[in-house]
Motif scaffolding. Structure first.
Motif, PDB file in Angstrom:
ATOM      1  N   ASP A   1       0.830  -1.212   0.000  1.00  0.00           N
ATOM      2  CA  ASP A   1       0.000   0.000   0.000  1.00  0.00           C
ATOM      3  C   ASP A   1       0.857   1.252   0.000  1.00  0.00           C
ATOM      4  O   ASP A   1       0.608   2.207  -0.723  1.00  0.00           O
ATOM      5  CB  ASP A   1      -0.911   0.030   1.236  1.00  0.00           C
ATOM      6  N   ARG A   2       1.868   1.226   0.835  1.00  0.00           N
ATOM      7  CA  ARG A   2       2.729   2.413   0.975  1.00  0.00           C
ATOM      8  C   ARG A   2       3.582   2.625  -0.286  1.00  0.00           C
ATOM      9  O   ARG A   2       3.763   3.771  -0.728  1.00  0.00           O
ATOM     10  CB  ARG A   2       3.611   2.230   2.226  1.00  0.00           C
ATOM     11  N   VAL A   3       4.062   1.541  -0.870  1.00  0.00           N
ATOM     12  CA  VAL A   3       4.871   1.653  -2.093  1.00  0.00           C
ATOM     13  C   VAL A   3       4.013   2.243  -3.216  1.00  0.00           C
ATOM     14  O   VAL A   3       4.475   3.079  -3.999  1.00  0.00           O
ATOM     15  CB  VAL A   3       5.469   0.285  -2.491  1.00  0.00           C
ATOM     16  N   GLN A   4       2.754   1.850  -3.248  1.00  0.00           N
ATOM     17  CA  GLN A   4       1.853   2.403  -4.261  1.00  0.00           C
ATOM     18  C   GLN A   4       1.712   3.925  -4.094  1.00  0.00           C
ATOM     19  O   GLN A   4       1.765   4.679  -5.064  1.00  0.00           O
ATOM     20  CB  GLN A   4       0.488   1.736  -4.158  1.00  0.00           C
TER      21      GLN A   4
ATOM     22  N   ARG B   1       3.026   6.834  -6.705  1.00  0.00           N
ATOM     23  CA  ARG B   1       2.108   7.848  -7.245  1.00  0.00           C
ATOM     24  C   ARG B   1       2.709   9.245  -7.083  1.00  0.00           C
ATOM     25  O   ARG B   1       2.668  10.063  -7.988  1.00  0.00           O
ATOM     26  CB  ARG B   1       0.776   7.745  -6.498  1.00  0.00           C
ATOM     27  N   THR B   2       3.274   9.505  -5.902  1.00  0.00           N
ATOM     28  CA  THR B   2       3.889  10.821  -5.644  1.00  0.00           C
ATOM     29  C   THR B   2       5.056  11.063  -6.592  1.00  0.00           C
ATOM     30  O   THR B   2       5.201  12.155  -7.171  1.00  0.00           O
ATOM     31  CB  THR B   2       4.394  10.883  -4.178  1.00  0.00           C
ATOM     32  N   ILE B   3       5.881  10.038  -6.771  1.00  0.00           N
ATOM     33  CA  ILE B   3       7.043  10.174  -7.661  1.00  0.00           C
ATOM     34  C   ILE B   3       6.578  10.406  -9.105  1.00  0.00           C
ATOM     35  O   ILE B   3       7.118  11.260  -9.815  1.00  0.00           O
ATOM     36  CB  ILE B   3       7.949   8.933  -7.541  1.00  0.00           C
ATOM     37  N   SER B   4       5.559   9.699  -9.541  1.00  0.00           N
ATOM     38  CA  SER B   4       5.026   9.873 -10.902  1.00  0.00           C
ATOM     39  C   SER B   4       4.578  11.315 -11.112  1.00  0.00           C
ATOM     40  O   SER B   4       4.795  11.902 -12.179  1.00  0.00           O
ATOM     41  CB  SER B   4       3.832   8.949 -11.139  1.00  0.00           C
ATOM     42  N   ARG B   5       3.975  11.882 -10.091  1.00  0.00           N
ATOM     43  CA  ARG B   5       3.496  13.263 -10.181  1.00  0.00           C
ATOM     44  C   ARG B   5       4.675  14.235 -10.189  1.00  0.00           C
ATOM     45  O   ARG B   5       4.758  15.125 -11.023  1.00  0.00           O
ATOM     46  CB  ARG B   5       2.586  13.537  -8.972  1.00  0.00           C
ATOM     47  N   ASP B   6       5.624  14.035  -9.272  1.00  0.00           N
ATOM     48  CA  ASP B   6       6.754  14.966  -9.151  1.00  0.00           C
ATOM     49  C   ASP B   6       7.664  14.955 -10.379  1.00  0.00           C
ATOM     50  O   ASP B   6       8.299  15.960 -10.689  1.00  0.00           O
ATOM     51  CB  ASP B   6       7.599  14.628  -7.914  1.00  0.00           C
ATOM     52  N   TYR B   7       7.750  13.821 -11.040  1.00  0.00           N
ATOM     53  CA  TYR B   7       8.659  13.706 -12.189  1.00  0.00           C
ATOM     54  C   TYR B   7       7.894  13.709 -13.514  1.00  0.00           C
ATOM     55  O   TYR B   7       8.433  13.278 -14.534  1.00  0.00           O
ATOM     56  CB  TYR B   7       9.492  12.433 -12.081  1.00  0.00           C
ATOM     57  N   ALA B   8       6.676  14.206 -13.490  1.00  0.00           N
ATOM     58  CA  ALA B   8       5.799  14.092 -14.657  1.00  0.00           C
ATOM     59  C   ALA B   8       6.418  14.627 -15.950  1.00  0.00           C
ATOM     60  O   ALA B   8       6.190  14.089 -17.018  1.00  0.00           O
ATOM     61  CB  ALA B   8       4.479  14.780 -14.365  1.00  0.00           C
ATOM     62  N   SER B   9       7.200  15.685 -15.856  1.00  0.00           N
ATOM     63  CA  SER B   9       7.714  16.287 -17.092  1.00  0.00           C
ATOM     64  C   SER B   9       9.133  15.825 -17.432  1.00  0.00           C
ATOM     65  O   SER B   9       9.760  16.370 -18.325  1.00  0.00           O
ATOM     66  CB  SER B   9       7.693  17.810 -16.953  1.00  0.00           C
ATOM     67  N   THR B  10       9.634  14.845 -16.705  1.00  0.00           N
ATOM     68  CA  THR B  10      11.007  14.395 -16.957  1.00  0.00           C
ATOM     69  C   THR B  10      11.010  12.889 -17.216  1.00  0.00           C
ATOM     70  O   THR B  10       9.987  12.227 -17.046  1.00  0.00           O
ATOM     71  CB  THR B  10      11.923  14.656 -15.737  1.00  0.00           C
ATOM     72  N   GLN B  11      12.163  12.381 -17.621  1.00  0.00           N
ATOM     73  CA  GLN B  11      12.322  10.929 -17.728  1.00  0.00           C
ATOM     74  C   GLN B  11      13.478  10.549 -16.815  1.00  0.00           C
ATOM     75  O   GLN B  11      14.620  10.492 -17.246  1.00  0.00           O
ATOM     76  CB  GLN B  11      12.614  10.526 -19.175  1.00  0.00           C
ATOM     77  N   PRO B  12      13.176  10.337 -15.522  1.00  0.00           N
ATOM     78  CA  PRO B  12      14.259  10.145 -14.568  1.00  0.00           C
ATOM     79  C   PRO B  12      15.057   8.864 -14.817  1.00  0.00           C
ATOM     80  O   PRO B  12      14.540   7.894 -15.389  1.00  0.00           O
ATOM     81  CB  PRO B  12      13.540  10.078 -13.211  1.00  0.00           C
TER      82      PRO B  12
ATOM     83  N   PHE C   1      12.581  -3.635  -3.393  1.00  0.00           N
ATOM     84  CA  PHE C   1      11.840  -2.379  -3.362  1.00  0.00           C
ATOM     85  C   PHE C   1      11.792  -1.753  -4.750  1.00  0.00           C
ATOM     86  O   PHE C   1      10.747  -1.271  -5.202  1.00  0.00           O
ATOM     87  CB  PHE C   1      12.499  -1.433  -2.348  1.00  0.00           C
ATOM     88  N   LEU C   2      12.922  -1.759  -5.452  1.00  0.00           N
ATOM     89  CA  LEU C   2      12.952  -1.146  -6.780  1.00  0.00           C
ATOM     90  C   LEU C   2      11.965  -1.840  -7.715  1.00  0.00           C
ATOM     91  O   LEU C   2      11.211  -1.184  -8.436  1.00  0.00           O
ATOM     92  CB  LEU C   2      14.369  -1.182  -7.366  1.00  0.00           C
ATOM     93  N   ALA C   3      11.945  -3.158  -7.661  1.00  0.00           N
ATOM     94  CA  ALA C   3      11.049  -3.909  -8.551  1.00  0.00           C
ATOM     95  C   ALA C   3       9.591  -3.547  -8.281  1.00  0.00           C
ATOM     96  O   ALA C   3       8.793  -3.379  -9.205  1.00  0.00           O
ATOM     97  CB  ALA C   3      11.271  -5.405  -8.364  1.00  0.00           C
ATOM     98  N   ASP C   4       9.240  -3.408  -7.009  1.00  0.00           N
ATOM     99  CA  ASP C   4       7.858  -3.042  -6.670  1.00  0.00           C
ATOM    100  C   ASP C   4       7.570  -1.584  -7.033  1.00  0.00           C
ATOM    101  O   ASP C   4       6.528  -1.257  -7.599  1.00  0.00           O
ATOM    102  CB  ASP C   4       7.609  -3.230  -5.166  1.00  0.00           C
ATOM    103  N   LEU C   5       8.526  -0.710  -6.692  1.00  0.00           N
ATOM    104  CA  LEU C   5       8.299   0.728  -6.876  1.00  0.00           C
ATOM    105  C   LEU C   5       8.132   1.105  -8.345  1.00  0.00           C
ATOM    106  O   LEU C   5       7.198   1.833  -8.695  1.00  0.00           O
ATOM    107  CB  LEU C   5       9.475   1.510  -6.261  1.00  0.00           C
ATOM    108  N   VAL C   6       9.031   0.632  -9.200  1.00  0.00           N
ATOM    109  CA  VAL C   6       8.961   1.073 -10.604  1.00  0.00           C
ATOM    110  C   VAL C   6       7.662   0.608 -11.273  1.00  0.00           C
ATOM    111  O   VAL C   6       7.180   1.251 -12.197  1.00  0.00           O
ATOM    112  CB  VAL C   6      10.192   0.636 -11.445  1.00  0.00           C
ATOM    113  N   ARG C   7       7.077  -0.477 -10.758  1.00  0.00           N
ATOM    114  CA  ARG C   7       5.805  -0.925 -11.345  1.00  0.00           C
ATOM    115  C   ARG C   7       4.624  -0.105 -10.839  1.00  0.00           C
ATOM    116  O   ARG C   7       3.501  -0.288 -11.268  1.00  0.00           O
ATOM    117  CB  ARG C   7       5.606  -2.415 -11.082  1.00  0.00           C
ATOM    118  N   ARG C   8       4.912   0.809  -9.900  1.00  0.00           N
ATOM    119  CA  ARG C   8       3.895   1.753  -9.425  1.00  0.00           C
ATOM    120  C   ARG C   8       4.163   3.153  -9.956  1.00  0.00           C
ATOM    121  O   ARG C   8       3.503   4.112  -9.543  1.00  0.00           O
ATOM    122  CB  ARG C   8       3.872   1.788  -7.886  1.00  0.00           C
TER     123      ARG C   8
END
Ligand code: IMP
Length: 180
Positions: free
Chosen positions: A17-20, A24-35, A47-54
């Motif tokens: 739940d928390r990773v999701q 979501r926050t990271i997707s919003r903060d980096y919306a205009s970039t390709q980090p 953690f990376l495997a779970d996070l990037v899929r969110r």
């Protein structure tokens, strides 16, 4: 294996739940970039495997492995890169993914290296943060859970390369590692 835990701090479901949320926050903060997402091996792989899929924006993924020169020199902050990146970081917005921030020495070193190489920005996302142990003033930009000053295993965190695969995270029973 769960018998080796003194207590479970966060269940598989709580972590998911928390990773999701963090994704979501990271997707919003980096919306205009390709980090460029950089996982710090080995602990961050789960953690990376779970996070990037969110994360629902385009990202590139690479890995680094860092080692400290043994326990005695770790407090001096002497760390070295044992696996470097495959892609250049110059001009890139970098997001470093860590399993846990403890003394902060690894991340402080890594952040300096990446900035010196010309990264446009360097932010840190960690699954767990243990602020009570901090030696270097560094704060993660995103953190799933703050944790107490105890030795944790699971969700990528190991003791002698064991327990990384546990889906939950918990406090390792002291009798497992006492006598070493
Ligand atoms: P730092 O440089 O002291 O912040 O080191 C962070 C690294 O120490 C993490 O990436 C982990 O590999 C390891 N570490 C710190 N605390 C724990 C723990 O409670 N369990 C397992 N590994 C830990």
């Amino acid at each position: 294996m769960l018998d080796d835990l003194e207590s479970i701090l966060f269940s598989r479901e709580q972590i998911a739940d928390r990773v999701q949320e963090v994704g979501r926050t990271i997707s919003r903060d980096y919306a205009s970039t390709q980090p460029l997402v950089i996982g710090v091996l080995k602990g961050a792989f789960v953690f990376l495997a779970d996070l990037v899929r969110r994360i629902d924006i385009p990202v590139e993924i690479d890995f680094m492995a860092i080692s400290s020169y043994g326990a005695s020199t770790k407090s001096s902050g002497v760390v070295k890169i044992i696996k470097d990146l495959d892609v250049p970081v110059e001009g890139r917005h970098v997001l470093v993914v860590e399993d846990i921030v403890d003394t902060g020495m690894t991340l402080s070193y890594l952040r300096d290296v990446l900035l010196r190489r010309g990264a446009a920005s360097v932010k840190i996302v960690t699954a767990f943060d243990k602020p009570a142990r901090r030696v270097v003033a560094i704060a993660p930009d995103y953190c799933c859970f703050e944790v107490p000053n105890a030795f944790l295993v699971g969700y990528g965190l190991d003791y002698s390369e064991r327990y990384r695969h546990l889906p939950c995270v918990g406090v390792l029973r002291p009798d497992i590692y006492s006598g070493e």
